[in-house]
Structure formats: structure tokens, C-alpha cells
Scaffold this active site. Structure first.
Site, PDB file in Angstrom:
ATOM      1  N   ALA A 284       0.850  -1.191   0.000  1.00 33.19           N
ATOM      2  CA  ALA A 284       0.000   0.000   0.000  1.00 33.19           C
ATOM      3  C   ALA A 284       0.882   1.237   0.000  1.00 33.19           C
ATOM      4  O   ALA A 284       2.103   1.147   0.162  1.00 33.19           O
ATOM      5  CB  ALA A 284      -0.881   0.008   1.236  1.00 33.19           C
ATOM      6  N   LYS A 285       0.286   2.379  -0.191  1.00 31.38           N
ATOM      7  CA  LYS A 285       0.982   3.651   0.012  1.00 31.38           C
ATOM      8  C   LYS A 285      -0.059   4.742   0.152  1.00 31.38           C
ATOM      9  O   LYS A 285      -1.140   4.647  -0.434  1.00 31.38           O
ATOM     10  CB  LYS A 285       1.883   3.974  -1.201  1.00 31.38           C
ATOM     11  CG  LYS A 285       3.014   4.905  -0.857  1.00 31.38           C
ATOM     12  CD  LYS A 285       4.144   4.152  -0.183  1.00 31.38           C
ATOM     13  CE  LYS A 285       5.328   5.022   0.114  1.00 31.38           C
ATOM     14  NZ  LYS A 285       6.512   4.220   0.450  1.00 31.38           N
TER      15      LYS A 285
END
Ligand code: NAD
Length: 425
Positions: free
Chosen positions: A104-105
């Protein structure tokens, strides 16, 4: 400098590896897209009384291996494509180093250096509130990235805990030690970069001692990499930050530079510029210095088709995510320059984030030595595995670079899971 879309770079890298390893088309298709991208608007009351609204994101790229994991970035350059690219790199990084996380980011489009501390805290708490529905210690665990630090992680942890009604340290990693952080986490990414540099050199029969190194970026990653490489006996001749760089061919006094820039503060008090016994250089000049090792540890898109043929370093170790474009990679490979890819070289951060999350969930905390030992053991093993993959393909008549080998290894780990778990429904 022409800025290539990082999402395009990330996909090109993935496709090159998928092609060579002959990945099944359905898995290739699934891995080409993020599972979810959340866009939020974050209203913040500024000190002036005015209300400004900032754009924020959380991209959850893939969860085949476990809860999503990835940092949160505060920068004026944040946009959906950047966040998606960074989340894709996180996916392959976690799989490569064999931690049970997806990728994720997150990010907020803001220049945090222009905010007061109060504004920064209100922005962080409101951004956290906006993403509370999609994060959680078994769902998605954020961490620090560019222009975010352990204080910001504390505000995220506090905000989430208030909403849940109990303390939940495992919601975020990169926290201060006294609120559930791991010893060694702050230095972990830089330590990993240093270990990767030493180990890759060793595989080519070279010793880290006395090697000349230039480092772009003197933030969390760059500064700790510099200090640990200095302790390993390397000579750091140049470093830089967003304002420019400094150079001394005899080597910079890194402990004194750390003191000059940071003192006791977790964030830089001043630029590296103006440090004693060094002359000023630009970021672009730093990239082209005649050194053994170049470590880009700032942002994406620094080594491009425009400067790749002028790079003089023999090794590039990517502390930053995505510093080298796809075209630059091909030029460097043809020139015989070894590029140790981001998903390997800067994986020390996520390895120790994993250890932090494990400690938070156990409620039992390790000494720094134990953390550093676990990090080193994991990283050295993966570096050898990537090297072995290059050799395996060479035996089949295919010459591949370190990045492609790392992707192949990583994609295979995810593909294996898809083959067994299948596809819902
Ligand atoms: P940071 O905010 O602590 O430091 C960033 C550094 O880059 C600063 O010195 C800043 O001045 C410099 N910089 C910013 N813009 C620049 C520009 N245009 N030109 C030159 N220098 C510039 O961030 P960080 O945590 O050290 O992250 C650096 C890189 O490492 C990012 O690509 C990040 O995604 C990656 N990374 C960080 C971690 C981590 O644990 N912090 C883990 C893995 C990868």
C-alpha cells in the site's frame, strides 16, 4: 528534466519480469491493477483561521500475502499515479523479502515545511480520520515516508486509538520506541541500504572498505545509510538534500555532519549546505560524480535517459523508491553498471516495520541487537537469492539485471499464493 510517470515505470518493470518468467496471463492481469484507491479531501483549520482543503490518497495495491503495508508521504508532488506506483513497489518489496504483507501507500498533496506544527498535527489527525474505515492492524498498516516521521506516526496511532476506544500500537509502524516502536526501526532503511551495498560488492569480489560513495538525500534513509557505511569503512565524498549538495573527495566527516544537520532533532534543523571543509555542488552534479557507489535516497525520476550515459559510478544502490526510470535502467545495464533495485536495497525499513508490528501484537519487545540481527539475516539471504536468480537465468541463456531478478523472485512468491488460493468468486 523530463519527468516520467512513476506508474508507467512500475508497470514496465513488472511487465519485463512477467514476460521473462512467462507468468500466467490471469495473474499478470490481476497484478497490473491496484485493488483499491481511496481519495480523500482533508479540511484543515490553519493558524490564520482560514480553512484549507488538501487532497489525500491511500492506495491498497495487493493483499494476497497479508494486510496492506506502506508509508505515508507528505509532498506537493503526491498524486494518484505516484501513490499507485509506490504501492505497487511495496507489494513486490514485501513479497521479495518474504514478510506476510501486501502493498500500500498513502500521501497528502502538501508541502509540510510550510505548515506550523499545529497545522501539521491537525492535517495528520484529519487525514487519519478520513482513512480510518480502510486501515487497521490486520487490514492496512501505514508507516513513515518522505516528510513524515515518528511524531506523525504517533498522531496517527493516537487518532486511530481514540476512535477504537483502546490503544492500538500495531496500527502504524515507525513510532517512537516508548509508544510501541521497535528499537532499530529509525535506522533500519539506511542500515539495509548499507548492508545491501556491502553484500553486493562482496558478491563481485570487492570490499566496502575505502570505497567512495555519493548519496543523494540526507533524510531518514540517506543520513543513516551514510553513517553506517562510514562505520563500515567506506568514504562518503558527497551528500545532498533538496537545497543542494556538498562534496569533498577526501571524505566527509559524517558524524559531524549528522550533528550539524540534526543535533537532537528527529527532522533536519538545516540543510547540508554550508557544512565545513566541503564545496557546494548541485544534485545533478552529485549524480555524475566519479565514485564507486551512487546511492539515490531522495525521490523518483533522478536517473533518466538524459543522464544515464553520463553516470560514472559502477554501482547504484537505490535507497529511494523509483529513482531510476525504465529507459535509464536499460542504458545502465548495457554499460555494465550494477543497479541494486529499491525493492531490495531499501527493504530494511519494511523488514523492521514487520518486526515492530510483530512486537506490538505480542506485547513483548526485543533489544536492538536482536532486531538488527534479524534484519541482517533476512536481507543477506534475499540478496543471495536474487544473485542466484540472475545466475539461474544466465544458465538458461537469458541475461537479466538485478531489478528483473528481484521482481521474478517476488512475483513468483505472490503467484504461488494465487495458484493455491484461486480467485474469488
Ligand atoms: P525524508 O523526508 O526523511 O528525506 C528526504 C530527503 O530527500 C531530504 O534530504 C530532502 O531534502 C531530499 N529531497 C527531497 N526532494 C528532493 C529533490 N527534489 N532533490 C534532491 N533531494 C531532495 O525521506 P526518507 O524517508 O529518507 O525517504 C527517502 C526515499 O526513501 C523516498 O523515496 C522513500 O520512499 C524511500 N524509502 C523510505 C523508507 C523509510 O523507512 N523512511 C523506506 C523505504 C524507502
Amino acid at each position: 528534466m523530463k519527468k516520467q510517470n512513476p506508474r508507467e515505470v512500475a508497470l514496465q518493470q513488472f511487465n519485463r519480469a512477467a514476460e521473462i518468467m512467462e507468468l500466467e496471463p490471469w495473474i499478470r492481469n490481476v497484478l497490473s491493477y491496484p485493488e483499491r484507491v481511496v481519495k480523500v479531501h482533508v479540511p484543515v483549520k490553519m493558524d490564520s483561521g482560514e480553512v484549507r482543503v488538501f487532497e489525500g490518497y491511500r492506495c491498497q495495491y495487493n493483499s494476497a500475502l497479508g494486510p496492506y503495508k506502506g508509508g505515508i508521504r507528505y509532498s506537493p508532488d503526491v498524486d494518484e499515479d505516484e501513490v499507485v506506483a509506490l504501492a505497487q513497489w511495496m507489494t513486490f518489496k514485501c513479497a521479495l523479502v518474504d514478510v506476510p504483507f501486501g502493498g500500500a501507500k498513502g500521501g497528502v498533496k502538501v508541502d509540510p515545511r510550510k505548515l506550523s506544527k499545529g497545522e501539521l498535527e491537525r492535517l495528520t489527525r484529519r487525514y487519519t480520520y478520513e482513512i480510518v474505515p480502510v486501515i487497521g492492524p490486520s487490514i492496512d498498516i501505514p508507516a513513515p515516508d518522505v516528510y513524515t516521521n515518528d511524531e506523525i506516526m504517533s498522531w496517527i496511532m493516537d487518532t486511530y486509538s481514540i476512535f477504537k476506544g483502546y490503544n492500538e500500537p500495531a496500527i502504524v509502524t515507525g513510532k517512537p520506541i516508548y509508544i510501541g516502536g521497535s528499537k532499530g526501526r529509525k535506522e533500519a532503511t539506511g542500515r539495509g541500504v548499507a548492508i545491501s551495498t556491502r553484500e553486493v560488492l562482496k558478491l563481485y569480489g570487492e570490499d566496502i572498505k575505502g570505497k567512495t560513495i555519493a548519496i543523494q538525500g540526507f533524510g531518514n534513509v540517506g543520513s543513516h545509510a551514510a553513517l553506517i557505511l562510514h562505520e563500515m569503512g567506506a568514504r562518503i565524498v558527497a551528500v545532498s538534500d533538496v537545497e543542494g549538495g556538498i562534496y569533498n573527495p577526501d571524505g566527509l566527516d559524517i558524524p559531524a555532519l549528522m550533528e550539524y544537520v540534526y543535533g537532537d532533532s528527529p527532522t533536519p534543523r538545516r540543510s547540508v549546505k554550508g557544512f565545513k571543509r566541503a564545496r557546494s555542488i548541485t544534485n545533478e552534479e552529485l549524480l555524475l560524480l566519479n565514485v564507486d557507489v551512487l546511492i539515490p535516497a531522495a525521490i523518483e525520476n533522478q536517473i533518466t535517459e538524459e543522464n544515464a550515459d553520463k553516470i560514472r559510478a559502477r554501482y547504484i544502490v537505490e535507497g529511494a523508491n523509483g529513482p531510476t526510470t525504465f529507459e535509464a535502467d536499460e542504458i545502465l545495464f548495457k554499460r555494465g553498471i550494477v543497479v541494486v533495485p529499491d525493492i531490495l536495497a531499501n527493504s530494511g525499513g519494511v523488514i523492521v516495520s514487520y518486526l515492530e508490528w510483530v512486537q506490538d501484537r505480542m506485547g513483548y519487545y526485543w533489544e536492538e541487537e536482536e532486531v538488527n540481527e534479524k534484519l541482517e539475516k533476512k536481507l543477506v539471504k534475499v540478496i543471495q537469492e536474487v544473485f542466484d536468480t540472475i545466475r539461474k537465468y544466465r544458465e538458461k541463456g537469458k541475461e537479466i539485471d538485478w531489478r528483473t531478478a528481484a521482481y521474478i523472485l517476488s512475483i513468483e512468491r505472490i503467484a504461488k499464493v494465487y495458484r493455491k488460493r484461486g480467485l474469488f468468486p
